[in-house]
Design an enzyme around this catalytic site. Sequence first.
Site, PDB file in Angstrom:
ATOM      1  N   ASP A 192       0.832  -1.201   0.000  1.00 48.15           N
ATOM      2  CA  ASP A 192       0.000   0.000   0.000  1.00 48.15           C
ATOM      3  C   ASP A 192       0.875   1.263   0.000  1.00 48.15           C
ATOM      4  O   ASP A 192       1.771   1.402   0.822  1.00 48.15           O
ATOM      5  CB  ASP A 192      -0.883  -0.046   1.261  1.00 48.15           C
ATOM      6  CG  ASP A 192      -1.732   1.187   1.452  1.00 48.15           C
ATOM      7  OD1 ASP A 192      -1.991   1.901   0.472  1.00 48.15           O
ATOM      8  OD2 ASP A 192      -2.169   1.416   2.600  1.00 48.15           O
ATOM      9  N   HIS A 365      -3.965   4.181   7.028  1.00 47.99           N
ATOM     10  CA  HIS A 365      -2.861   3.753   6.170  1.00 47.99           C
ATOM     11  C   HIS A 365      -1.502   4.058   6.798  1.00 47.99           C
ATOM     12  O   HIS A 365      -1.337   5.054   7.510  1.00 47.99           O
ATOM     13  CB  HIS A 365      -2.954   4.450   4.807  1.00 47.99           C
ATOM     14  CG  HIS A 365      -4.208   4.137   4.064  1.00 47.99           C
ATOM     15  ND1 HIS A 365      -4.322   3.079   3.199  1.00 47.99           N
ATOM     16  CD2 HIS A 365      -5.428   4.742   4.069  1.00 47.99           C
ATOM     17  CE1 HIS A 365      -5.542   3.047   2.693  1.00 47.99           C
ATOM     18  NE2 HIS A 365      -6.236   4.047   3.210  1.00 47.99           N
TER      19      HIS A 365
END
Length: 557
Positions: A192, A365
Amino acid sequence: MAEKLKIIPLGGLNEIGKNLTVYEYGGDIIVVDCGMAFPGDDMYGIDMVIPDVSYLVKNAGRIRGLFITHGHEDHIGAIPYVLRQVNMPIFCTRLTAGLIKLKLEEHGLTKQTKITTVEAGKTVKAGKFEVEFIHVNHSIAESAAFAIRTKMGVVVHTGDFKIDSTPIDGKIIDLGRFGELGKQGVLALLCDSTNVERPGYTQSERSVGKTFDQLFAGCDKRIILTTFASNVHRVQQAIDAAVKYGRKVAVTGRSMENIVKVCNELGYMNIPKNTLVDISKTKGMPKEKVLIITTGSQGEEMSALYRMAFSTHKQVEVGYGDRIIISASAIPGNENSVSTVVNELFRKGCDVIYGSAWHLHVSGHACQEELKIIHALTAPKFFIPLHGEQRMLQLHSELAQSLGMQAKNVAIAENGSVIELTHRSIRINGSVPAGQVLVDGYGVGDVGAVVLRDRKHLAEDGMVVVNINLSADNGALLMPPDIITRGFIYVKESGDLMQELQDVVTDTVSKSRRSKRGRGSSGEGNDLRSAVKSAVSSYLYKTTRRNPMILPIINEL
């Protein structure tokens, strides 16, 4: 010829959302995630954007499973639309399965789709692939990374994640397992890239709960809180604060109601008995005893908070006795929508708590230091950055190289790129069809570039309809042309523009009659339409400097 592992991203690169990655080995295929993206500002009337899966349709017989990392829309939103084209079994954690089932029920696809729930730590065999589920932290419960095994080696696919040392559910990311895989040898890491621009670490979700406690303590107003419906832990913390300060909780907004229902049924929320009440019952309750959790954190026009702000919500009317807490950051592109709702809430006299001045939101995140930890633990031979725009992918490549990764071992790909891996090399070798499919109501893929161009034209310049009634015998005008405008604003210092347009059309029809010596074929009718369109367009641009869409309608009577 030596066997190769192929990795083909069909979404999620050079964009935010629409995540879908294909793995292909030994004639078998597995798919990781199947997400949607929100439409851009220039996609008028479009509800969502999904990946082009024509490659999967073509190779449907080789697909062994769809593996889902977590239940966010950018990872599950396209599932119902893709399953209509190619059916495949789904493997995911329990909460993710619950959310997917809701979508499939809406689309009438529950009977044809097999969903298998998998716990973290377990491994699924799918053809020549083995997929191990690894627990990670994210802004939704039951998120997973995957260790994907073939005879070529192990590939680690992180999905969305962060490293949270104090998660709400007490389940810390399984860093130990990432380290074990690294010691055994990781062929490639797909990771990611969403927060790669941010230094340091992402704050814990638990820190938002402290802000809630401060805002609930001593508050004598009704509290209305909005956040992302899928952020189960955020909703749980709001409920915990309500219980602590003696408030009943009502939920409004379809997605929020669905999430709370599913999580409560599956045991992912701890809601004490008699805490939840129907939204209709909150009207007669003391304001200081009520918490309403609602959708609308992004200013969506159909959301419950938007309807409250603009006095169209059937059960809730907001005003001076309300404290509104917006526990979310605006997704890029939604800033104006959020501001519109906030301004209207202020106009109503509400106490609105929002923005970065208050600690009301943390990301799900990983920031740079967390990304470095995953890279260091897995020690991959090759690296493919995922989930991000071009700058994010490039910066993630630089981060990997700062940790010792050679530039030649990094593949920055495009959607549709075919990334080929062997024990010794990584390269991009060709591409497959990829792109975006537009969903407009019940229509999937039937809105193309021409339709979008017309919608953009209408939105920016408006439309002028020219209604012409002609004699079927000789093509003569039976009455003056009727000029109708929609969305077209004109200012003319002198004269009547509508009368002048009628004259332009009348003159064009007369010239067409003389050149054709009467009318007959449909082709000649099309010629007249084209001539009227050209003449009116030219005249309007010359006199108003505007270029509306011209729609001539010719009736033969």
